[in-house]
Scaffold this active site. Structure first.
Site, short mmCIF file in Angstrom:
data_model
loop_
_atom_site.label_atom_id
_atom_site.label_comp_id
_atom_site.label_asym_id
_atom_site.label_seq_id
_atom_site.Cartn_x
_atom_site.Cartn_y
_atom_site.Cartn_z
N GLU A 23 0.80 -1.22 0.00
CA GLU A 23 0.00 0.00 0.00
C GLU A 23 0.83 1.27 0.00
OE1 GLU A 23 -3.41 0.23 2.61
OE2 GLU A 23 -3.43 -1.93 2.80
N ASP A 96 -2.35 -4.53 3.27
CA ASP A 96 -2.52 -4.73 4.72
C ASP A 96 -3.41 -5.92 5.05
OD1 ASP A 96 -0.89 -2.61 5.29
OD2 ASP A 96 -2.49 -1.20 5.77
N ASP A 98 -6.09 -6.67 6.60
CA ASP A 98 -7.42 -6.42 7.15
C ASP A 98 -8.40 -6.26 5.99
OD1 ASP A 98 -6.75 -3.96 6.10
OD2 ASP A 98 -6.92 -2.85 7.99
N GLU A 100 -9.80 -3.62 4.62
CA GLU A 100 -9.44 -2.60 3.64
C GLU A 100 -8.29 -3.08 2.75
OE1 GLU A 100 -10.96 0.44 3.06
OE2 GLU A 100 -12.47 -0.38 4.41
N ARG A 322 -4.19 -1.88 13.36
CA ARG A 322 -5.66 -1.86 13.30
C ARG A 322 -6.17 -3.24 13.68
NH1 ARG A 322 -4.05 1.27 8.85
NH2 ARG A 322 -4.67 3.46 9.05
N HIS A 367 -6.54 -10.56 14.47
CA HIS A 367 -5.11 -10.30 14.50
C HIS A 367 -4.61 -10.28 15.94
CE1 HIS A 367 -5.53 -9.31 10.31
NE2 HIS A 367 -6.33 -8.31 10.57
#
Length: 868
Positions: A23, A96, A98, A100, A322, A367
């Site tokens: 990213e 990442d 997650d 998103e 996150r 996580h």
């Protein structure tokens, strides 16, 4: 399977060229040092496409088909990736770990497939929770496919947010609510939390109460303090002693009683450590201990995660930030225990590793908790500075402390009474006998209460006497306004939003001017309270806490593969679209009645029956109601214009700042008219006389109404002031106070003045000099608006959209529409989607105003309004 000894990666027969997409450039730079020459790394710079802010981006009639747009910057980055793929055999998506991140990988695949750039290429998805050599190479060796269940959860959230925002925001605009800019699935619920707390504070009635404490003494022992807890055999509650008389009676009872030690209870207590950080708890502690905002915390954590140069090697210092997980992997726990044993001693280690279970609603725990990637990297050994040093130490301390021994506390309670049970007193104290985890995170003080300390060693039956008895007066306090930390905690408790969105949600509320910060506490604006009242009246279901949390539960089921995302959307849309439809053709009178009812307890005085009274206090038969003027909402009388009663929305007559009676400052010696200090819907102002159209002047922002006297009022009423005739053309130069402060004006040239006093005192020579300087270097002159940013062409009309810096500040320019950029938004940060939103909002309010009339109203605002 063979593993390379140099890189730790799988050895694949034959040469294979790999393209890795992450990213951010920072992460690309870090992992590029871990992978060999056969790996190229590029950054997507976040999302490569998004839903455009226009009608039809999500189409419920076409089974929620979603139309995505790629902006010019993302288009260039996709092209770079496409070009790099030409020389690659494998695409590795390492965004990442997650929802998103999964969505970014999916978006990228969709765009590359459209361009037929993946033909004959292997595509893999890898995730790593920490940017370290071991984590990255381990992920590369264990690829998987894109998780379409996570993608479905992302699509459902994006569709929900679009459907709510795009359908609800226009309803707010059509209802002519002043300052109503947008509504959102999560932001509106959080705004309700803030507004409800403000209502509690405004409606709070403080109660007087008293407490009695005594300095006690026993033979041969040190004095100690005890509190009165019972009187005449009855237990005292907080409000039992309600006045000085009852407190004095209790004082005399203690002074005259023959007291002795009734009981002594000493018992050991243990205090367990907190779990390692989640996103939410990290934001809370960073706010409370470091004074960081949620946004500042997340930005700093991002840098620590993506990589920092340590001794010539770039390494990620913390795991992914996150998360709502509170556990650590076994290897991390073992390393933490090793550090604890070597640094603090084995007595600081519990017998077995600690395991934690999350009690927060909607916690997914997909996580690890936030922890250091290496516990041997102690904060004091790293050359970090500023925010990164502070936050890293907080994370390291919390994670290490989570695996340390309990703190050992000895708590002692002494009960004191007389034989007749007339009075009872209690002394409590606690002593920290072993600090345990508090040695690293927390302090001995955090283990104590208000009666902390060592109590004397007294025996049951031993006589005791009160050396000094002290009654103390108190008043109950309203609940405090939310800080960022307490608001995030409440959002987590209620299951509102996700940890990854807390910071952005709070920022949106501030950017929309729905809330402000006063001493780091959230205060709703009038606009925020109006929007909340409107939504609670007409869309109550969608700002309910339980409904919002239940929707989050259902979205989590989509992530887990237990619910189809389109089924969720169908169920939501059926009810939501019906609610929106019910507001079509909503009359202004309906909106007015609803807002008067919803805000009544806050904005109207209480009548004799305790209910809000709307009777006008200035005339006999008028009824007070919400009204809106050019500059916002206020309270006005139904007999306007005959009755001049006005009051700002935030005033209800119950506080020190309330009240709307005119204050007479004196008489103007030139006209013989009274000069008044008044409060109107736009704030305090001064007025000359009581004619039909009296002369008025608003107070400058930095002037307190309490400091206004006749002299200052007359000076304000004297502007605009003629400074003199310009020597070059003989035209007048005036000094005046505008919406954005004091200025001078000559033939279309405006020059801002530093202070209000300059407006009163500036002479002709200085005015001529300032005007000459301005004309030589125009800058932001009235007719010299400059383009800050060219955003491109409008998607529908292909006409240019620009960000422009004008005389009254930055705005978005599109054809004849000039749309103001909200406070807190930097003009350089405005993108096309934001600009389209501002333009749509401006057009919904009626488009462009006549410039001359608008400026005249700014300088001499009329104190009038019309009903909502």
């Amino acid at each position: 399977m063979l593993i390379s000894e140099t890189t730790g990666l799988k050895d694949i027969p034959g040469p294979m060229r790999n393209l890795v997409v992450v990213e951010s450039p920072a992460k690309a730079k870090t992992i590029g040092k871990y992978l060999g020459k056969d790996y190229s790394i590029l950054a997507s710079f976040g999302h490569v496409r998004d839903l455009p802010s226009k009608e039809g981006s999500v189409d419920p009639d076409q089974d929620f088909a979603m139309t995505w747009a790629v902006d010019s910057k993302s288009r260039a980055r996709i092209k770079d990736i496409e070009k790099a793929l030409e020389g690659s055999d494998r695409l590795i998506l390492a965004t990442d770990p997650d929802r998103e991140g999964e969505a970014i990988s999916w978006h990228l695949l969709e765009e590359l497939n459209k361009r037929k750039a993946l033909k004959g290429k292997a595509v893999e998805r890898v995730v790593f929770n920490a940017v370290t050599r071991q984590a990255v190479t381990g992920a590369i060796n264990s690829p998987r496919e894109v998780d379409m269940e996570l993608v479905g959860a992302y699509l459902a959230r994006r569709a929900l947010d679009y459907l709510v925002g795009f359908n609800l925001s226009p309803v707010l605009w059509e209802s002519k609510l002043p300052g109503a800019r947008s509504a959102g699935r999560v932001q509106s619920v959080v705004l309700r939390l803030i507004c409800e707390r403000e209502t509690e504070i405004r409606q709070f009635n403080s109660q007087e109460y008293w407490s009695v404490k005594a300095d006690m003494a026993c033979e041969g022992e040190a004095d100690f303090t005890a509190r009165l807890v019972s009187l005449d055999g009855n237990r005292l509650d907080k409000l039992t002693l309600g006045d000085e008389v009852s407190a004095s009676t209790a004082k005399r009872a203690v002074e005259t009683a023959e007291l002795s030690i009734a009981s002594v209870d000493a018992r050991p207590l243990k205090r367990r450590p907190f779990a390692p950080f989640t996103t939410s708890t990290m934001q809370q502690d960073a706010s409370g201990q470091l004074g960081f905002s949620a946004t500042r915390t997340m930005q700093t954590a991002q840098k620590l995660y993506e990589g920092v140069d340590i001794g010539g090697e770039t390494v990620g210092l913390i795991t992914y930030m996150r998360t709502d997980g509170i556990s650590m992997v076994g290897e991390a726990i073992s390393e933490a225990r090793t550090v604890i044993g070597s640094r603090y001693g084995d007595h600081y280690l519990p017998k077995s590793p600690r395991m934690f279970k999350n009690k927060a609603r909607n916690a997914q725990e997909a996580h690890e908790a936030i922890r250091p990637t290496g516990f041997a990297r102690r904060p004091e050994t790293l050359k970090l500075s500023g925010d990164m040093a502070k936050l890293y130490k907080l994370i390291w301390d919390r994670a290490v402390a989570s695996q340390m021994a309990d703190a050992q506390i000895k708590r002692t309670t002494i009960e004191i009474a007389d034989d007749k049970n007339t009075v009872g007193l209690r002394a409590t104290g606690q002593v920290l006998e072993f600090d345990g985890h508090l040695k690293v995170y927390g302090s001995a003080a955090s283990a104590s209460d208000e009666s902390d300390g060592l109590l004397p060693d007294v025996k049951v039956g031993e006589a005791s006497r009160a050396r000094k008895v002290i009654p103390e007066q108190h008043f109950t306090q309203p609940p405090p306004r939310f800080s960022e930390a307490s608001l995030v905690k409440r959002m987590e408790e209620l299951g509102i939003g996700r940890p990854s969105t807390y910071a952005s949600t709070l920022k949106v509320l501030q950017d929309r001017d729905y809330v402000g910060l006063d001493k780091k506490r959230f205060v709703p604006s009038d606009e925020g309270q109006l929007v909340t009242a409107f939504l609670e009246s007409f869309f109550a279901r969608y700002v309910q806490y339980d409904y919002t949390a239940d929707l989050e539960d259902r979205l989590d089921k989509v992530s887990a593969g237990d619910l189809d995302w389109k089924n969720l959307l169908r169920e939501f849309w059926e009810q939501f679209s019906a609610a929106v439809g019910e507001t079509k053709g909503l009359r202004i009178t309906h909106v007015l009645d609803a807002l008067n009812d919803a805000l009544g307890p806050v904005v109207f005085l209480a009548g004799e029956d305790g209910k809000p009274s709307r009777s006008c206090t200035d005339c006999d038969d008028g009824e007070l109601s919400l009204k809106v003027g050019k500059y916002g909402a206020f309270i006005g009388c139904s007999n306007h214009p005959d009755c001049k009663f006005t009051r700002s929305l935030g005033q209800n007559g119950n506080g020190a700042e309330q009240g709307t009676e005119d204050k007479t400052l004196g008489v103007d010696p030139d006209t013989g008219l009274d000069v008044f200090l008044k409060s109107g819907p736009y704030g305090p102002y001064v007025q000359l006389g009581k004619d039909k159209k009296p002369k008025r002047a608003g107070l400058p922002k930095d002037w307190s109404p309490d400091a206004i006297d006749l002299e200052k009022a007359l000076r304000l009423l004297s502007h605009p002031r003629d400074v003199g005739n310009h020597p070059e053309d003989g035209k007048i130069i005036i000094a005046a106070l505008g919406r954005y402060g004091p200025y001078i004006l000559h033939e279309g040239t405006y020059v801002n003045l530093p202070t209000v006093e300059d407006m009163f005192e500036i002479g002709l020579n200085r005015a001529v000099s300032l005007l000459a300087e301005k004309r030589a270097n125009p800058g932001r002159g009235r007719f010299s608006a400059t383009v800050i940013k060219d955003l491109g062409k409008h998607p529908s009309t292909q006409r240019p959209i620009r960000v422009v810096d004008g005389h009254y500040g930055p705005y978005v320019k599109y054809e004849k529409v000039n749309a103001t950029i909200p406070k807190g938004i930097r003009p350089e940060d405005v993108n096309m989607d934001m600009a389209l939103e501002y333009i749509a909002r401006k057009e919904a309010r009626g488009g462009k105003k006549t410039g001359q009339k608008k400026q005249q109203q700014r300088r001499h605002p009329r104190r009038s309004g019309h009903s909502v």
